[in-house]
Design a protein around this motif. Structure first.
Motif, PDB file in Angstrom:
ATOM      1  N   VAL B 115     -14.118  16.707 -25.573  1.00 18.06           N
ATOM      2  CA  VAL B 115     -12.668  16.473 -25.537  1.00 18.06           C
ATOM      3  C   VAL B 115     -12.089  16.870 -24.172  1.00 18.06           C
ATOM      4  N   GLU B 116     -12.719  17.851 -23.506  1.00 18.93           N
ATOM      5  CA  GLU B 116     -12.211  18.266 -22.191  1.00 18.93           C
ATOM      6  C   GLU B 116     -12.354  17.150 -21.167  1.00 18.93           C
ATOM      7  N   GLY B 117     -13.255  16.203 -21.437  1.00 16.51           N
ATOM      8  CA  GLY B 117     -13.516  15.142 -20.476  1.00 16.51           C
ATOM      9  C   GLY B 117     -12.688  13.894 -20.694  1.00 16.51           C
ATOM     10  N   LEU B 118     -11.796  13.909 -21.693  1.00 17.13           N
ATOM     11  CA  LEU B 118     -10.993  12.703 -21.952  1.00 17.13           C
ATOM     12  C   LEU B 118      -9.876  12.534 -20.926  1.00 17.13           C
ATOM     13  N   ALA B 119      -9.271  13.647 -20.520  1.00 15.53           N
ATOM     14  CA  ALA B 119      -8.208  13.569 -19.509  1.00 15.53           C
ATOM     15  C   ALA B 119      -8.841  13.337 -18.136  1.00 15.53           C
ATOM     16  N   LYS B 120      -8.040  12.781 -17.221  1.00 10.92           N
ATOM     17  CA  LYS B 120      -8.546  12.584 -15.862  1.00 10.92           C
ATOM     18  C   LYS B 120      -8.575  13.921 -15.130  1.00 10.92           C
ATOM     19  N   ALA B 121      -9.301  13.946 -14.011  1.00 10.82           N
ATOM     20  CA  ALA B 121      -9.443  15.186 -13.242  1.00 10.82           C
ATOM     21  C   ALA B 121      -8.087  15.724 -12.787  1.00 10.82           C
ATOM     22  N   ASP B 122      -7.129  14.823 -12.552  1.00  7.61           N
ATOM     23  CA  ASP B 122      -5.818  15.287 -12.083  1.00  7.61           C
ATOM     24  C   ASP B 122      -4.922  15.753 -13.224  1.00  7.61           C
ATOM     25  N   GLY B 123      -5.466  15.770 -14.433  1.00  7.58           N
ATOM     26  CA  GLY B 123      -4.690  16.279 -15.564  1.00  7.58           C
ATOM     27  C   GLY B 123      -3.986  15.202 -16.367  1.00  7.58           C
ATOM     28  N   THR B 124      -4.046  13.953 -15.894  1.00  6.45           N
ATOM     29  CA  THR B 124      -3.430  12.859 -16.654  1.00  6.45           C
ATOM     30  C   THR B 124      -4.155  12.706 -17.989  1.00  6.45           C
ATOM     31  N   LEU B 125      -3.402  12.783 -19.070  1.00  3.53           N
ATOM     32  CA  LEU B 125      -4.033  12.725 -20.387  1.00  3.53           C
ATOM     33  C   LEU B 125      -4.531  11.325 -20.708  1.00  3.53           C
ATOM     34  N   HIS B 126      -5.533  11.262 -21.574  1.00  4.42           N
ATOM     35  CA  HIS B 126      -6.022   9.999 -22.140  1.00  4.42           C
ATOM     36  C   HIS B 126      -4.862   9.396 -22.964  1.00  4.42           C
ATOM     37  N   PRO B 127      -4.708   8.056 -22.958  1.00  7.31           N
ATOM     38  CA  PRO B 127      -3.603   7.457 -23.716  1.00  7.31           C
ATOM     39  C   PRO B 127      -3.564   7.910 -25.175  1.00  7.31           C
ATOM     40  N   LEU B 128      -4.728   8.202 -25.757  1.00  3.60           N
ATOM     41  CA  LEU B 128      -4.742   8.652 -27.147  1.00  3.60           C
ATOM     42  C   LEU B 128      -4.175  10.066 -27.268  1.00  3.60           C
ATOM     43  N   GLN B 129      -4.445  10.902 -26.279  1.00  4.59           N
ATOM     44  CA  GLN B 129      -3.875  12.252 -26.301  1.00  4.59           C
ATOM     45  C   GLN B 129      -2.351  12.193 -26.214  1.00  4.59           C
ATOM     46  N   GLU B 130      -1.868  11.304 -25.328  1.00  5.12           N
ATOM     47  CA  GLU B 130      -0.407  11.115 -25.224  1.00  5.12           C
ATOM     48  C   GLU B 130       0.170  10.669 -26.560  1.00  5.12           C
ATOM     49  N   ALA B 131      -0.524   9.723 -27.203  1.00  2.00           N
ATOM     50  CA  ALA B 131      -0.030   9.178 -28.462  1.00  2.00           C
ATOM     51  C   ALA B 131      -0.079  10.233 -29.573  1.00  2.00           C
ATOM     52  N   PHE B 132      -1.097  11.094 -29.558  1.00  2.00           N
ATOM     53  CA  PHE B 132      -1.172  12.187 -30.544  1.00  2.00           C
ATOM     54  C   PHE B 132       0.057  13.083 -30.429  1.00  2.00           C
ATOM     55  N   ILE B 133       0.453  13.364 -29.186  1.00  2.00           N
ATOM     56  CA  ILE B 133       1.626  14.231 -28.988  1.00  2.00           C
ATOM     57  C   ILE B 133       2.873  13.530 -29.514  1.00  2.00           C
ATOM     58  N   ARG B 134       3.024  12.240 -29.148  1.00  2.00           N
ATOM     59  CA  ARG B 134       4.229  11.506 -29.561  1.00  2.00           C
ATOM     60  C   ARG B 134       4.334  11.384 -31.078  1.00  2.00           C
ATOM     61  N   HIS B 135       3.190  11.221 -31.729  1.00  2.00           N
ATOM     62  CA  HIS B 135       3.202  10.991 -33.181  1.00  2.00           C
ATOM     63  C   HIS B 135       2.988  12.266 -33.986  1.00  2.00           C
ATOM     64  N   ASP B 136       2.947  13.399 -33.301  1.00  2.00           N
ATOM     65  CA  ASP B 136       2.741  14.659 -34.014  1.00  2.00           C
ATOM     66  C   ASP B 136       1.498  14.531 -34.909  1.00  2.00           C
ATOM     67  N   ALA B 137       0.405  14.054 -34.302  1.00  2.00           N
ATOM     68  CA  ALA B 137      -0.778  13.712 -35.083  1.00  2.00           C
ATOM     69  C   ALA B 137      -1.684  14.918 -35.308  1.00  2.00           C
ATOM     70  N   LEU B 138      -1.072  16.078 -35.412  1.00  2.00           N
ATOM     71  CA  LEU B 138      -1.852  17.271 -35.699  1.00  2.00           C
ATOM     72  C   LEU B 138      -0.949  18.305 -36.348  1.00  2.00           C
ATOM     73  N   GLN B 139      -1.569  19.138 -37.179  1.00  2.00           N
ATOM     74  CA  GLN B 139      -0.805  20.262 -37.723  1.00  2.00           C
ATOM     75  C   GLN B 139      -1.453  21.555 -37.229  1.00  2.00           C
ATOM     76  N   CYS B 140      -2.539  21.989 -37.866  1.00  2.00           N
ATOM     77  CA  CYS B 140      -3.172  23.215 -37.341  1.00  2.00           C
ATOM     78  C   CYS B 140      -3.924  22.919 -36.048  1.00  2.00           C
ATOM     79  N   GLY B 141      -4.358  21.670 -35.867  1.00  2.00           N
ATOM     80  CA  GLY B 141      -4.968  21.256 -34.602  1.00  2.00           C
ATOM     81  C   GLY B 141      -6.460  21.478 -34.492  1.00  2.00           C
ATOM     82  N   TYR B 142      -7.059  22.080 -35.507  1.00  2.00           N
ATOM     83  CA  TYR B 142      -8.472  22.434 -35.360  1.00  2.00           C
ATOM     84  C   TYR B 142      -9.389  21.212 -35.384  1.00  2.00           C
ATOM     85  N   CYS B 143      -9.000  20.182 -36.132  1.00  2.00           N
ATOM     86  CA  CYS B 143      -9.833  18.972 -36.204  1.00  2.00           C
ATOM     87  C   CYS B 143      -9.534  18.023 -35.050  1.00  2.00           C
TER      88      CYS B 143
END
Lengths: 337, 202
Positions: B115-143
């Motif tokens: 998972v650490e390798g999904l974002a770009k080296a400059d810190g730009t998140l993977h589009p799916l990571q951005e979408a997870f944040i927008r959609h609140d796609a996590l609660q405890c976040g462990y999975c």
């Protein structure tokens, strides 16, 4: 996991020599994908001094090939994901592709091997729990008899009531599969002879001898073949019942039928009476197909909590037959919005 | 000690006396003897997110243990440790796998993505990571790391996945908080599709 020596053989024949009785190691264990082996090591059910790693052997070549005699060859180390998407199997041995694609999860299908799927140990929760010294582990009782037996066998006299966990084994059975070996005098064993009931040997499920290693599988092509499994969680679970059906259809009439169930008995459970009843039925005769499927329940002797499996088995046989005929009823996925 | 390097997995030459003796006995007439490693730690180099990590691990070390304990990459989670939950999902040469049921040694020479390798080296998140944040796609976040890796694997092969394809690809990932709808919405949006339920925050 206990520490072990990892042996990397360069061929299956070499692996067989390392695995042979009286070899260099006290308890060598063969590992391909390693899904079930690592599970056993973590649970303390196996403490090998050597793990013989056949993962990647043969991986440079194709997983599935057509042989000159018309049969289909599957490498022992082919992953379930490879089988599920293989064009040869999808066209001519549909039941194999479907059964492989229904097993486990995408991540596990990407690792797990064909031979490992056949030889994985039962998923009985008493067997899998280190603290239950059951018959399979050399103990004196089957805890499922008076215990929690919702997922146990509905066929067979015991004394152990596991269900055989392989998806692939019943698919091989209906395609006259052959299991090819190295490390012994025989070069193959029929899939139908690969497994035994608990009263013929309780500590293992298969008839391979120490030092025999599966190199590949062969089977007869049969485009009109199909698989169906019913699971508590349909996307990912061990089946409560599954059925594999292989048909030869001429002019709209079923001329030959071979039917095998899984997850209902300690071995892949052939259903010859169902096959005989399907013979002569029109491919469009739903009543005849349903009546034949009902025969799957014959001889079932459910335990206290698993009577529900009888109905699931009948439904699985009927639906696998329809799927073999290309008349699959919509699955839960397809009817979703 | 033996060496199992990135450039040559075949470099696993039996170099200690015990290993040589055993492989000699086992090899027979099949040409090269099998290599034998362990049980003591051996040198292993894993390539994770494009970076080489040298470590000493026992053959019984899983890829998950190697990532978390030896490479210091704790984004990949240990939850069930039996391949049932998907929390430890990684990509091995671009293919989704559960790292708890893989031996680290089996991954020598492979390119591993966590998972650490999904974002770009400059810190730009993977589009799916951005979408997870927008959609609140996590609660405890462990999975979440496992779902992100499984989703990225799907997106790499299927640019516009249908809902059943998303469900199928993530069938091995369990979220016990039950955030599935938001996760599916995040994948749909990250692939330029309309979410099932328009619950996005404007």
């Amino acid at each position: 996991m206990n520490p072990f020596v990892l042996v990397q053989p360069r061929s299956h024949a070499q692996a067989a020599k390392v695995m042979a009785a009286g070899g260099s190691y006290r308890l060598p264990v063969l590992k391909a994908g390693g899904i079930d082996v690592l599970d056993h090591l973590k649970e303390g059910l196996l403490s090998p001094d050597a793990v013989v790693n056949v993962r990647r052997l043969g991986a440079e070549g194709p997983a599935v090939t057509r042989l000159a005699d018309g049969s289909i060859r599957i490498e022992a180390g082919a992953t379930l994901a490879q089988l599920a998407s293989d064009p040869i199997l999808l066209a001519d041995a549909t039941v194999v592709a479907q059964s492989a694609g229904s097993a486990a999860t995408p991540a596990i299908r990407n690792i797990a091997s064909a031979a490992g799927n056949l030889l994985q140990r039962p998923r009985c929760w008493y067997y899998r729990h280190a603290q239950f010294e059951c018959l399979k582990k050399g103990g004196s009782m089957c805890f499922a008899v008076d215990g929690e037996n919702a997922h146990h066998a509905i066929f067979g006299p015991g004394p152990c009531h596991i269900v055989h966990p392989s998806n692939l084994a019943p698919a091989l059975m209906v395609l006259d599969g052959q299991v090819h070996l190295t490390g012994s005098k025989r070069d193959r064993i029929a899939a139908a002879d690969l497994f035994h009931m608990p009263d013929k040997g309780i500590l293992s499920e298969h008839n391979l001898e120490q030092g025999e290693v599966i190199t590949h599988l062969t089977l007869r092509p049969r485009p009109t073949s199909g698989f169906h499994a019913v699971k508590a969680k349909q996307s990912f679970d061990w089946p409560s019942a599954l059925a594999c059906v292989s048909l030869r259809v001429e002019e709209g009439v079923i001329r030959e039928a071979s039917v095998c169930a899984g997850a209902v008995a300690p071995v892949p459970w052939m259903l010859p009476r169902v096959g005989a009843a399907l013979k002569g039925a029109k491919a469009t005769d739903d009543a005849a197909i349903a009546a034949a499927a009902e025969l799957a329940a014959e001889g079932a002797k459910p335990m206290r909590d698993n009577g529900y499996k009888v109905a699931l088995l009948v439904a699985s046989v009927r639906r696998a037959t329809l799927r073999a005929l290309g008349r699959e009823t919509p699955s839960f996925r397809e009817i979703r919005p | 000690m033996q060496s199992l390097g990135v450039s040559a997995a075949a470099a696993s030459v039996a170099a200690n006396a015990e290993a040589t003796a055993k492989s000699g006995r086992a090899g027979g007439s099949d040409g090269d003897a099998p290599s034998v490693m362990g049980p003591n730690p051996i040198d292993l180099t894993l390539t994770v997110n494009g970076v080489k990590h040298a470590m000493k691990v026992e053959p019984c070390t899983t890829l998950l243990e190697a990532l978390r304990l030896h490479a210091g990459l704790t984004g990949t989670k240990e939850i069930c440790d039996r391949g049932s939950c998907g929390g430890c999902s990684v990509l091995i040469d671009g293919v989704l796998a559960v790292s708890c049921l893989m031996l680290a040694i089996d991954c020598a020479g492979a390119s591993i993505t966590t998972v650490e390798g999904l974002a770009k080296a400059d810190g730009t998140l993977h589009p799916l990571q951005e979408a997870f944040i927008r959609h609140d796609a996590l609660q405890c976040g462990y999975c979440t790391p496992g779902f992100l890796v499984a989703g990225a694997w799907l997106m790499a092969s299927t640019p516009k996945p249908t809902l059943p394809q998303i469900q199928q690809a993530m069938a091995g990932n369990i979220c016990r908080c039950g955030t599935y709808t938001n996760i599916f919405n995040a994948v749909l949006e990250a692939t330029g599709q309309r979410p099932l339920i328009d619950g996005t925050i404007a």
